[in-house]
Design a protein around this motif. Structure first.
Motif, PDB file in Angstrom:
ATOM      1  N   UNK A   1       0.752  -1.172  -0.092  1.00 60.83           N
ATOM      2  CA  UNK A   1       0.003  -0.139  -0.005  1.00 60.83           C
ATOM      3  C   UNK A   1       0.960   1.291  -0.131  1.00 60.83           C
ATOM      4  N   UNK A   2       0.735   2.188  -1.107  1.00 58.59           N
ATOM      5  CA  UNK A   2       1.559   3.351  -0.932  1.00 58.59           C
ATOM      6  C   UNK A   2       0.441   4.395  -0.592  1.00 58.59           C
ATOM      7  N   UNK A   3       1.064   5.441   0.292  1.00 60.76           N
ATOM      8  CA  UNK A   3       0.215   6.282   0.636  1.00 60.76           C
ATOM      9  C   UNK A   3       0.954   7.813   0.283  1.00 60.76           C
TER      10      UNK A   3
ATOM     11  N   UNK B   1       0.566   5.641  -6.323  1.00 64.18           N
ATOM     12  CA  UNK B   1      -0.092   5.767  -4.871  1.00 64.18           C
ATOM     13  C   UNK B   1      -1.481   5.381  -4.857  1.00 64.18           C
ATOM     14  N   UNK B   2      -1.829   4.679  -3.803  1.00 64.62           N
ATOM     15  CA  UNK B   2      -3.261   4.127  -3.561  1.00 64.62           C
ATOM     16  C   UNK B   2      -4.204   5.177  -3.030  1.00 64.62           C
TER      17      UNK B   2
ATOM     18  N   UNK C   1       3.975  13.620  -9.429  1.00 64.71           N
ATOM     19  CA  UNK C   1       4.944  12.564  -9.136  1.00 64.71           C
ATOM     20  C   UNK C   1       4.117  11.371  -8.438  1.00 64.71           C
ATOM     21  N   UNK C   2       3.029  11.563  -7.572  1.00 66.01           N
ATOM     22  CA  UNK C   2       2.578  10.577  -6.646  1.00 66.01           C
ATOM     23  C   UNK C   2       1.602   9.840  -7.841  1.00 66.01           C
ATOM     24  N   UNK C   3       0.982  10.497  -9.034  1.00 65.61           N
ATOM     25  CA  UNK C   3       0.526   9.439  -9.953  1.00 65.61           C
ATOM     26  C   UNK C   3       1.329   8.667 -10.752  1.00 65.61           C
ATOM     27  N   UNK C   4       2.560   9.184 -11.063  1.00 64.66           N
ATOM     28  CA  UNK C   4       3.796   8.416 -11.565  1.00 64.66           C
ATOM     29  C   UNK C   4       4.152   7.137 -10.637  1.00 64.66           C
TER      30      UNK C   4
END
Length: 202
Positions: A1-3, A103-104, A97-100
């Motif tokens: 899980x990426x936050x 992230x969940x 960057x989070x999109x790349x």
């Protein structure tokens, strides 16, 4: 899980010194003696946040995130760095960057202006939840408190939170300073829904 985790460091500055918002008035707020509040509210959330070993927080450098990750049991990586004073463009670039990074869930700290910046990049591609720290708090993407945001993230990571559409709203600050309330809905983000822990739409 990426936050994904980011802070708008100037969010809320104008409120304590009677500016009815901070947009375009950071220097004036500081001149009047305003103290940053966003990082402290983010720290409160991070203190209470308990994630499993399989989860990792992807964040920004310094005051945009890293400085608030004080629970050393949390795994984190800095994936976006900025120089000088952070701006709304830094918020937007961090979201890209989070999109790349895939992230969940995106956890952010700020007010309606920050929510608008986040939404302008991620739309409904990433669920979001806000830690309330701004002067204007009308969007329904915010938890009711830093602790509430921590619980929502925990429930989401455990697969226990359903998603709903939540309004992203912002106020015309110039009109607000003239005692005219002009609000606009900019869209509907995806937000983990916990009825007792999230702010209702206004």
């Amino acid at each position: 899980m990426k936050i994904g985790f980011l802070i708008n460091p100037i969010a809320g500055l104008g409120g304590s010194v009677g500016l009815k918002g901070t947009d375009g008035l950071v220097e004036e707020a500081l001149k009047r003696g305003a103290k940053p509040v966003a990082c402290e509210r983010a720290k409160k959330c991070m203190q209470e946040l308990e994630l499993g070993a399989s989860s990792v927080i992807l964040t920004c450098s310094a005051e945009m995130g890293e400085n608030a990750v004080i629970n050393k049991s949390q795994r984190y990586e800095v994936v976006y760095s900025f120089a000088g004073d952070s701006t709304s463009e830094d918020t937007k670039n961090a979201c890209k960057t989070f999109l790349e990074e895939g992230v969940d869930l995106l956890l952010f700290c700020g007010g309606d202006g920050t929510a608008r910046d986040v939404y302008s990049v991620v739309g409904k591609d990433i669920p979001v939840i806000g830690i309330p720290a701004g002067v204007k708090m009308h969007s329904a993407v915010f938890a009711i408190s830093p602790g509430g945001a921590a619980k929502i993230v925990e429930h989401f990571a455990a697969g226990k939170a359903e998603l709903r559409d939540a309004e992203v709203m912002d106020t015309d600050e110039d009109a607000y300073r003239r005692n005219e309330l002009r609000m606009k809905v900019f869209g509907y983000a995806q937000t983990p829904y916990e009825p007792l822990l999230v702010q209702q739409g206004k």
